[in-house]
Scaffold this motif. Structure first.
Motif, PDB file in Angstrom:
ATOM      1  N   PHE A  48       0.830  -1.200   0.000  1.00 41.63           N
ATOM      2  CA  PHE A  48       0.000   0.000   0.000  1.00 41.63           C
ATOM      3  C   PHE A  48       0.869   1.256   0.000  1.00 41.63           C
ATOM      4  O   PHE A  48       0.659   2.177  -0.792  1.00 41.63           O
ATOM      5  CB  PHE A  48      -0.930  -0.019   1.220  1.00 41.63           C
ATOM      6  CG  PHE A  48      -1.796   1.186   1.327  1.00 41.63           C
ATOM      7  CD1 PHE A  48      -1.497   2.199   2.223  1.00 41.63           C
ATOM      8  CD2 PHE A  48      -2.919   1.326   0.518  1.00 41.63           C
ATOM      9  CE1 PHE A  48      -2.289   3.319   2.320  1.00 41.63           C
ATOM     10  CE2 PHE A  48      -3.721   2.454   0.607  1.00 41.63           C
ATOM     11  CZ  PHE A  48      -3.407   3.455   1.517  1.00 41.63           C
ATOM     12  N   PHE A  49       1.860   1.324   0.867  1.00 40.98           N
ATOM     13  CA  PHE A  49       2.726   2.491   0.947  1.00 40.98           C
ATOM     14  C   PHE A  49       3.615   2.620  -0.300  1.00 40.98           C
ATOM     15  O   PHE A  49       3.898   3.740  -0.752  1.00 40.98           O
ATOM     16  CB  PHE A  49       3.554   2.489   2.218  1.00 40.98           C
ATOM     17  CG  PHE A  49       2.738   2.821   3.437  1.00 40.98           C
ATOM     18  CD1 PHE A  49       2.166   4.072   3.591  1.00 40.98           C
ATOM     19  CD2 PHE A  49       2.520   1.873   4.420  1.00 40.98           C
ATOM     20  CE1 PHE A  49       1.406   4.388   4.698  1.00 40.98           C
ATOM     21  CE2 PHE A  49       1.745   2.182   5.529  1.00 40.98           C
ATOM     22  CZ  PHE A  49       1.190   3.433   5.668  1.00 40.98           C
ATOM     23  N   ALA A  50       4.027   1.496  -0.879  1.00 40.60           N
ATOM     24  CA  ALA A  50       4.803   1.550  -2.114  1.00 40.60           C
ATOM     25  C   ALA A  50       3.935   2.113  -3.242  1.00 40.60           C
ATOM     26  O   ALA A  50       4.405   2.916  -4.063  1.00 40.60           O
ATOM     27  CB  ALA A  50       5.325   0.165  -2.476  1.00 40.60           C
ATOM     28  N   GLY A  51       2.683   1.700  -3.286  1.00 38.54           N
ATOM     29  CA  GLY A  51       1.759   2.228  -4.284  1.00 38.54           C
ATOM     30  C   GLY A  51       1.540   3.719  -4.114  1.00 38.54           C
ATOM     31  O   GLY A  51       1.506   4.469  -5.098  1.00 38.54           O
ATOM     32  N   LEU A  52       1.377   4.174  -2.888  1.00 40.20           N
ATOM     33  CA  LEU A  52       1.217   5.604  -2.630  1.00 40.20           C
ATOM     34  C   LEU A  52       2.453   6.382  -3.069  1.00 40.20           C
ATOM     35  O   LEU A  52       2.341   7.461  -3.652  1.00 40.20           O
ATOM     36  CB  LEU A  52       0.949   5.856  -1.149  1.00 40.20           C
ATOM     37  CG  LEU A  52      -0.462   5.573  -0.638  1.00 40.20           C
ATOM     38  CD1 LEU A  52      -0.542   5.842   0.854  1.00 40.20           C
ATOM     39  CD2 LEU A  52      -1.470   6.436  -1.374  1.00 40.20           C
ATOM     40  N   LYS A  53       3.620   5.852  -2.779  1.00 35.55           N
ATOM     41  CA  LYS A  53       4.868   6.516  -3.159  1.00 35.55           C
ATOM     42  C   LYS A  53       4.996   6.602  -4.679  1.00 35.55           C
ATOM     43  O   LYS A  53       5.350   7.654  -5.225  1.00 35.55           O
ATOM     44  CB  LYS A  53       6.057   5.760  -2.558  1.00 35.55           C
ATOM     45  CG  LYS A  53       7.387   6.367  -2.852  1.00 35.55           C
ATOM     46  CD  LYS A  53       7.538   7.707  -2.190  1.00 35.55           C
ATOM     47  CE  LYS A  53       8.945   8.237  -2.401  1.00 35.55           C
ATOM     48  NZ  LYS A  53       9.088   9.598  -1.932  1.00 35.55           N
ATOM     49  N   LEU A  54       4.679   5.509  -5.374  1.00 34.81           N
ATOM     50  CA  LEU A  54       4.739   5.519  -6.837  1.00 34.81           C
ATOM     51  C   LEU A  54       3.741   6.504  -7.420  1.00 34.81           C
ATOM     52  O   LEU A  54       4.037   7.221  -8.373  1.00 34.81           O
ATOM     53  CB  LEU A  54       4.483   4.117  -7.388  1.00 34.81           C
ATOM     54  CG  LEU A  54       5.631   3.120  -7.227  1.00 34.81           C
ATOM     55  CD1 LEU A  54       5.182   1.734  -7.669  1.00 34.81           C
ATOM     56  CD2 LEU A  54       6.833   3.567  -8.028  1.00 34.81           C
ATOM     57  N   TYR A  55       2.555   6.555  -6.848  1.00 30.43           N
ATOM     58  CA  TYR A  55       1.538   7.493  -7.331  1.00 30.43           C
ATOM     59  C   TYR A  55       1.989   8.939  -7.127  1.00 30.43           C
ATOM     60  O   TYR A  55       1.840   9.773  -8.019  1.00 30.43           O
ATOM     61  CB  TYR A  55       0.211   7.250  -6.626  1.00 30.43           C
ATOM     62  CG  TYR A  55      -0.870   8.201  -7.054  1.00 30.43           C
ATOM     63  CD1 TYR A  55      -1.278   9.224  -6.225  1.00 30.43           C
ATOM     64  CD2 TYR A  55      -1.478   8.089  -8.296  1.00 30.43           C
ATOM     65  CE1 TYR A  55      -2.258  10.120  -6.615  1.00 30.43           C
ATOM     66  CE2 TYR A  55      -2.459   8.972  -8.701  1.00 30.43           C
ATOM     67  CZ  TYR A  55      -2.845   9.982  -7.858  1.00 30.43           C
ATOM     68  OH  TYR A  55      -3.814  10.863  -8.267  1.00 30.43           O
ATOM     69  N   SER A  56       2.555   9.253  -5.984  1.00 38.19           N
ATOM     70  CA  SER A  56       3.007  10.625  -5.746  1.00 38.19           C
ATOM     71  C   SER A  56       4.177  10.984  -6.669  1.00 38.19           C
ATOM     72  O   SER A  56       4.250  12.118  -7.157  1.00 38.19           O
ATOM     73  CB  SER A  56       3.397  10.823  -4.287  1.00 38.19           C
ATOM     74  OG  SER A  56       4.534  10.070  -3.969  1.00 38.19           O
ATOM     75  N   MET A  57       5.049  10.029  -6.944  1.00 38.94           N
ATOM     76  CA  MET A  57       6.142  10.286  -7.876  1.00 38.94           C
ATOM     77  C   MET A  57       5.605  10.531  -9.287  1.00 38.94           C
ATOM     78  O   MET A  57       6.093  11.411  -9.996  1.00 38.94           O
ATOM     79  CB  MET A  57       7.118   9.107  -7.881  1.00 38.94           C
ATOM     80  CG  MET A  57       7.955   9.001  -6.625  1.00 38.94           C
ATOM     81  SD  MET A  57       8.917   7.479  -6.501  1.00 38.94           S
ATOM     82  CE  MET A  57       9.850   7.518  -8.008  1.00 38.94           C
ATOM     83  N   TYR A  58       4.591   9.774  -9.696  1.00 42.06           N
ATOM     84  CA  TYR A  58       3.973   9.962 -11.007  1.00 42.06           C
ATOM     85  C   TYR A  58       3.332  11.339 -11.112  1.00 42.06           C
ATOM     86  O   TYR A  58       3.496  12.040 -12.106  1.00 42.06           O
ATOM     87  CB  TYR A  58       2.937   8.873 -11.258  1.00 42.06           C
ATOM     88  CG  TYR A  58       2.069   9.139 -12.452  1.00 42.06           C
ATOM     89  CD1 TYR A  58       0.760   9.571 -12.295  1.00 42.06           C
ATOM     90  CD2 TYR A  58       2.556   8.985 -13.737  1.00 42.06           C
ATOM     91  CE1 TYR A  58      -0.038   9.838 -13.390  1.00 42.06           C
ATOM     92  CE2 TYR A  58       1.759   9.250 -14.843  1.00 42.06           C
ATOM     93  CZ  TYR A  58       0.465   9.675 -14.665  1.00 42.06           C
ATOM     94  OH  TYR A  58      -0.317   9.946 -15.747  1.00 42.06           O
ATOM     95  N   ARG A  59       2.586  11.754 -10.092  1.00 44.01           N
ATOM     96  CA  ARG A  59       1.940  13.069 -10.118  1.00 44.01           C
ATOM     97  C   ARG A  59       2.973  14.189 -10.203  1.00 44.01           C
ATOM     98  O   ARG A  59       2.794  15.156 -10.936  1.00 44.01           O
ATOM     99  CB  ARG A  59       1.070  13.262  -8.870  1.00 44.01           C
ATOM    100  CG  ARG A  59      -0.105  12.346  -8.759  1.00 44.01           C
ATOM    101  CD  ARG A  59      -1.303  12.869  -9.435  1.00 44.01           C
ATOM    102  NE  ARG A  59      -1.691  14.125  -8.803  1.00 44.01           N
ATOM    103  CZ  ARG A  59      -2.495  14.993  -9.373  1.00 44.01           C
ATOM    104  NH1 ARG A  59      -3.015  14.746 -10.519  1.00 44.01           N
ATOM    105  NH2 ARG A  59      -2.801  16.111  -8.768  1.00 44.01           N
ATOM    106  N   GLU A  60       4.046  14.060  -9.449  1.00 46.05           N
ATOM    107  CA  GLU A  60       5.093  15.069  -9.474  1.00 46.05           C
ATOM    108  C   GLU A  60       5.755  15.137 -10.850  1.00 46.05           C
ATOM    109  O   GLU A  60       5.993  16.223 -11.384  1.00 46.05           O
ATOM    110  CB  GLU A  60       6.133  14.744  -8.404  1.00 46.05           C
ATOM    111  CG  GLU A  60       7.135  15.837  -8.163  1.00 46.05           C
ATOM    112  CD  GLU A  60       8.004  15.495  -6.974  1.00 46.05           C
ATOM    113  OE1 GLU A  60       7.550  15.683  -5.839  1.00 46.05           O
ATOM    114  OE2 GLU A  60       9.128  15.027  -7.210  1.00 46.05           O
ATOM    115  N   TRP A  61       6.024  13.983 -11.461  1.00 44.26           N
ATOM    116  CA  TRP A  61       6.614  13.931 -12.787  1.00 44.26           C
ATOM    117  C   TRP A  61       5.679  14.562 -13.812  1.00 44.26           C
ATOM    118  O   TRP A  61       6.118  15.325 -14.681  1.00 44.26           O
ATOM    119  CB  TRP A  61       6.891  12.473 -13.160  1.00 44.26           C
ATOM    120  CG  TRP A  61       7.301  12.292 -14.587  1.00 44.26           C
ATOM    121  CD1 TRP A  61       8.534  12.509 -15.118  1.00 44.26           C
ATOM    122  CD2 TRP A  61       6.460  11.883 -15.665  1.00 44.26           C
ATOM    123  NE1 TRP A  61       8.513  12.248 -16.464  1.00 44.26           N
ATOM    124  CE2 TRP A  61       7.248  11.852 -16.831  1.00 44.26           C
ATOM    125  CE3 TRP A  61       5.120  11.519 -15.761  1.00 44.26           C
ATOM    126  CZ2 TRP A  61       6.744  11.485 -18.064  1.00 44.26           C
ATOM    127  CZ3 TRP A  61       4.619  11.153 -16.998  1.00 44.26           C
ATOM    128  CH2 TRP A  61       5.421  11.137 -18.131  1.00 44.26           C
TER     129      TRP A  61
END
Length: 87
Positions: free
Chosen positions: A15-28
């Motif tokens: 769950f936390f890995a998914g959140l981190k990936l999602y936030s990195m995608y939004r920032e990119w």
């Protein structure tokens, strides 16, 4: 009981890995959009001008310019120039 705790830990990590990936995608994505906005160089394209004849505001790209005045259509430009000749 131990299996339940292991599953819970695995779920939390995923769950936390998914959140981190999602936030990195939004920032990119935001950085990419910002770069594209700067690369176009259309700073004047977003300017809003006012028709001299009818006082309607419109984007500069859609407006017509004649003798330093802005117009929303060729009909308004012609009417305005005709009135200026009469004066």
């Amino acid at each position: 009981m131990n299996l339940l705790i292991i599953r819970l830990i695995i779920f939390a990590v995923l769950f936390f890995a998914g959140l981190k990936l999602y936030s990195m995608y939004r920032e990119w994505k935001l950085d990419r959009e910002e770069l594209l906005d700067h690369d176009t160089g259309d700073s004047d394209a977003n300017q809003i001008v006012r028709c001299t004849y009818c006082k309607v505001h419109l984007p500069e790209n859609d407006a017509l310019r004649e003798r330093g005045e802005w117009f929303c259509s060729s009909a308004h430009r012609d009417k305005y120039l005709e009135e200026q000749k009469d004066e």
